[in-house]
Design a protein around this motif. Sequence first.
Motif, mmCIF file in Angstrom:
data_model
loop_
_atom_site.group_PDB
_atom_site.id
_atom_site.type_symbol
_atom_site.label_atom_id
_atom_site.label_comp_id
_atom_site.label_asym_id
_atom_site.label_seq_id
_atom_site.Cartn_x
_atom_site.Cartn_y
_atom_site.Cartn_z
ATOM 1 N N LEU A 72 0.833 -1.206 0.000
ATOM 2 C CA LEU A 72 0.000 0.000 0.000
ATOM 3 C C LEU A 72 0.865 1.251 0.000
ATOM 4 O O LEU A 72 0.613 2.194 -0.767
ATOM 5 N N GLU A 73 1.886 1.259 0.836
ATOM 6 C CA GLU A 73 2.776 2.421 0.921
ATOM 7 C C GLU A 73 3.458 2.685 -0.420
ATOM 8 O O GLU A 73 3.541 3.831 -0.880
ATOM 9 N N ARG A 74 3.926 1.623 -1.050
ATOM 10 C CA ARG A 74 4.579 1.765 -2.346
ATOM 11 C C ARG A 74 3.588 2.252 -3.418
ATOM 12 O O ARG A 74 3.910 3.135 -4.209
ATOM 13 N N ARG A 75 2.398 1.693 -3.386
ATOM 14 C CA ARG A 75 1.400 2.033 -4.404
ATOM 15 C C ARG A 75 0.921 3.472 -4.266
ATOM 16 O O ARG A 75 0.730 4.168 -5.260
ATOM 17 N N THR A 76 0.723 3.922 -3.032
ATOM 18 C CA THR A 76 0.265 5.300 -2.838
ATOM 19 C C THR A 76 1.347 6.300 -3.244
ATOM 20 O O THR A 76 1.043 7.364 -3.781
ATOM 21 N N ALA A 77 2.602 5.934 -3.001
ATOM 22 C CA ALA A 77 3.704 6.811 -3.410
ATOM 23 C C ALA A 77 3.756 6.923 -4.930
ATOM 24 O O ALA A 77 3.923 8.027 -5.477
ATOM 25 N N GLU A 78 3.595 5.786 -5.611
ATOM 26 C CA GLU A 78 3.623 5.791 -7.078
ATOM 27 C C GLU A 78 2.453 6.577 -7.659
ATOM 28 O O GLU A 78 2.574 7.214 -8.707
ATOM 29 N N ALA A 79 1.316 6.557 -6.948
ATOM 30 C CA ALA A 79 0.125 7.255 -7.429
ATOM 31 C C ALA A 79 0.107 8.730 -7.020
ATOM 32 O O ALA A 79 -0.770 9.481 -7.446
ATOM 33 N N GLY A 80 1.052 9.117 -6.183
ATOM 34 C CA GLY A 80 1.119 10.509 -5.754
ATOM 35 C C GLY A 80 0.070 10.895 -4.735
ATOM 36 O O GLY A 80 -0.295 12.066 -4.623
ATOM 37 N N VAL A 81 -0.425 9.905 -3.955
ATOM 38 C CA VAL A 81 -1.472 10.193 -2.973
ATOM 39 C C VAL A 81 -1.060 9.777 -1.562
ATOM 40 O O VAL A 81 -1.906 9.590 -0.695
ATOM 41 N N ALA A 82 0.226 9.636 -1.338
ATOM 42 C CA ALA A 82 0.713 9.165 -0.041
ATOM 43 C C ALA A 82 0.280 10.088 1.102
ATOM 44 O O ALA A 82 0.107 9.632 2.240
ATOM 45 N N ASP A 83 0.067 11.364 0.815
ATOM 46 C CA ASP A 83 -0.329 12.318 1.848
ATOM 47 C C ASP A 83 -1.792 12.154 2.259
ATOM 48 O O ASP A 83 -2.221 12.697 3.275
ATOM 49 N N ARG A 84 -2.562 11.382 1.478
ATOM 50 C CA ARG A 84 -3.991 11.214 1.784
ATOM 51 C C ARG A 84 -4.345 9.787 2.204
ATOM 52 O O ARG A 84 -5.521 9.484 2.424
ATOM 53 N N VAL A 85 -3.354 8.909 2.290
ATOM 54 C CA VAL A 85 -3.617 7.523 2.682
ATOM 55 C C VAL A 85 -2.711 7.136 3.845
ATOM 56 O O VAL A 85 -1.495 7.307 3.780
ATOM 57 N N ARG A 86 -3.331 6.592 4.898
ATOM 58 C CA ARG A 86 -2.576 6.141 6.064
ATOM 59 C C ARG A 86 -2.863 4.664 6.279
ATOM 60 O O ARG A 86 -4.022 4.248 6.331
ATOM 61 N N GLY A 87 -1.819 3.856 6.381
ATOM 62 C CA GLY A 87 -1.984 2.432 6.621
ATOM 63 C C GLY A 87 -1.596 2.074 8.036
ATOM 64 O O GLY A 87 -0.545 2.503 8.524
ATOM 65 N N VAL A 88 -2.462 1.301 8.711
ATOM 66 C CA VAL A 88 -2.165 0.857 10.073
ATOM 67 C C VAL A 88 -2.462 -0.639 10.183
ATOM 68 O O VAL A 88 -3.390 -1.151 9.561
ATOM 69 N N GLN A 89 -1.656 -1.331 10.976
ATOM 70 C CA GLN A 89 -1.834 -2.764 11.133
ATOM 71 C C GLN A 89 -2.869 -3.043 12.216
ATOM 72 O O GLN A 89 -2.784 -2.532 13.333
ATOM 73 N N GLY A 90 -3.872 -3.851 11.867
ATOM 74 C CA GLY A 90 -4.927 -4.182 12.813
ATOM 75 C C GLY A 90 -5.998 -5.008 12.136
ATOM 76 O O GLY A 90 -5.873 -5.374 10.969
ATOM 77 N N ASP A 91 -7.051 -5.303 12.892
ATOM 78 C CA ASP A 91 -8.154 -6.079 12.316
ATOM 79 C C ASP A 91 -9.481 -5.589 12.875
ATOM 80 O O ASP A 91 -9.539 -4.693 13.722
ATOM 81 N N ALA A 92 -10.573 -6.197 12.385
ATOM 82 C CA ALA A 92 -11.914 -5.750 12.776
ATOM 83 C C ALA A 92 -12.171 -5.971 14.262
ATOM 84 O O ALA A 92 -12.903 -5.202 14.892
ATOM 85 N N GLY A 111 -14.384 -7.959 1.957
ATOM 86 C CA GLY A 111 -13.606 -9.180 2.103
ATOM 87 C C GLY A 111 -13.086 -9.407 3.503
ATOM 88 O O GLY A 111 -12.011 -9.985 3.692
ATOM 89 N N VAL A 112 -13.840 -8.961 4.509
ATOM 90 C CA VAL A 112 -13.427 -9.093 5.904
ATOM 91 C C VAL A 112 -14.267 -10.121 6.653
ATOM 92 O O VAL A 112 -13.737 -10.977 7.369
ATOM 93 N N LEU A 113 -15.578 -10.056 6.492
ATOM 94 C CA LEU A 113 -16.478 -10.897 7.286
ATOM 95 C C LEU A 113 -16.255 -12.385 7.067
ATOM 96 O O LEU A 113 -16.560 -13.199 7.939
ATOM 97 N N GLU A 114 -15.723 -12.746 5.903
ATOM 98 C CA GLU A 114 -15.463 -14.154 5.620
ATOM 99 C C GLU A 114 -14.423 -14.742 6.568
ATOM 100 O O GLU A 114 -14.394 -15.956 6.802
ATOM 101 N N TYR A 115 -13.572 -13.886 7.126
ATOM 102 C CA TYR A 115 -12.405 -14.362 7.872
ATOM 103 C C TYR A 115 -12.467 -14.109 9.379
ATOM 104 O O TYR A 115 -11.658 -14.673 10.117
ATOM 105 N N VAL A 116 -13.375 -13.267 9.834
ATOM 106 C CA VAL A 116 -13.424 -12.958 11.265
ATOM 107 C C VAL A 116 -14.156 -14.056 12.018
ATOM 108 O O VAL A 116 -14.991 -14.778 11.466
ATOM 109 N N ASP A 117 -13.843 -14.196 13.302
ATOM 110 C CA ASP A 117 -14.482 -15.221 14.122
ATOM 111 C C ASP A 117 -15.955 -14.913 14.356
ATOM 112 O O ASP A 117 -16.785 -15.820 14.425
ATOM 113 N N ASP A 118 -16.265 -13.625 14.479
ATOM 114 C CA ASP A 118 -17.637 -13.211 14.789
ATOM 115 C C ASP A 118 -18.066 -12.116 13.810
ATOM 116 O O ASP A 118 -17.782 -10.933 14.024
ATOM 117 N N PRO A 119 -18.752 -12.484 12.714
ATOM 118 C CA PRO A 119 -19.170 -11.484 11.725
ATOM 119 C C PRO A 119 -20.035 -10.371 12.315
ATOM 120 O O PRO A 119 -19.914 -9.204 11.908
#
Length: 256
Positions: A72-92, A111-119
């Motif tokens: 994500l960090e690489r892609r946003t930099a290439e697209a010139g939008v790194a200042d508007r996208v913040r990525g953080v590690q976590g889950d629902a 594509g999240v509810l398929e993988y969580v323990d409690d939808p």
Amino acid sequence: MSDPMRPRSSLRTAVVWEVLQDALDRRVKATGRDSLDVLDTGGGSGNFAVPLARLGHRVTVVDPSPNALFALERRTAEAGVADRVRGVQGDAHGLFDVVERGGYDVVLCHGVLEYVDDPAEGVRNTVAALRSEGVLSLLAAGLGGAVLARALAGHFTEAKQALEDPAGRWGTGDPMPRRFTAEQLTELVEAAGLRVAAVHGVRVFADLVPGVLVDTEPGALDALLKLEAAAAELPAFHSVATQLHVLGETSGATGA
């Protein structure tokens, strides 16, 4: 068409993107702000975050995968939008360990509810991240599409297994932990306190059509995209869609 991946990519996202853009436009008009705060849970490498940032919105992507966030960090930099996208590690499950409660105009849960323990908990958390006037975009694997795909491939026992399994799985080798019907998803959204504004079937036909036909037959991609769009809102086709998209609105956003 020079990009061989473009046709399949377009088919996967066209219906969802059209619905989402309309919802964003309505929120922009309602708030009077050109830039919205968007939370993309499970947003991975930025398939939606980057286009949203290009529209001028501020996007926070929450994903459990460090590799996805690095991409994500690489892609946003290439697209010139790194200042508007913040990525953080976590889950629902632990969403509010990394983002603020009630801080977003729009939340994507794709594509999240398929993988969580409690939808149900997953939906409640995404809804709790919305402001009083907000929109939830929910995308999850559809049960009917998997049953149809297994049957058309000649795997009739697996198709029946998926149909009868509480999680919609066709066997131990199934890579998808859980699938849903449109009714199940709308119930989850409504139980979390939102009004269901729209339900769409995604990839109703796209996964059944040979890729070589879409890629080589003149006009086939555009015609298939139009067919997908026409069928997406019809309840009769929700039961055979590969994915299901539900748009939910808070009571404050209704009619905006």
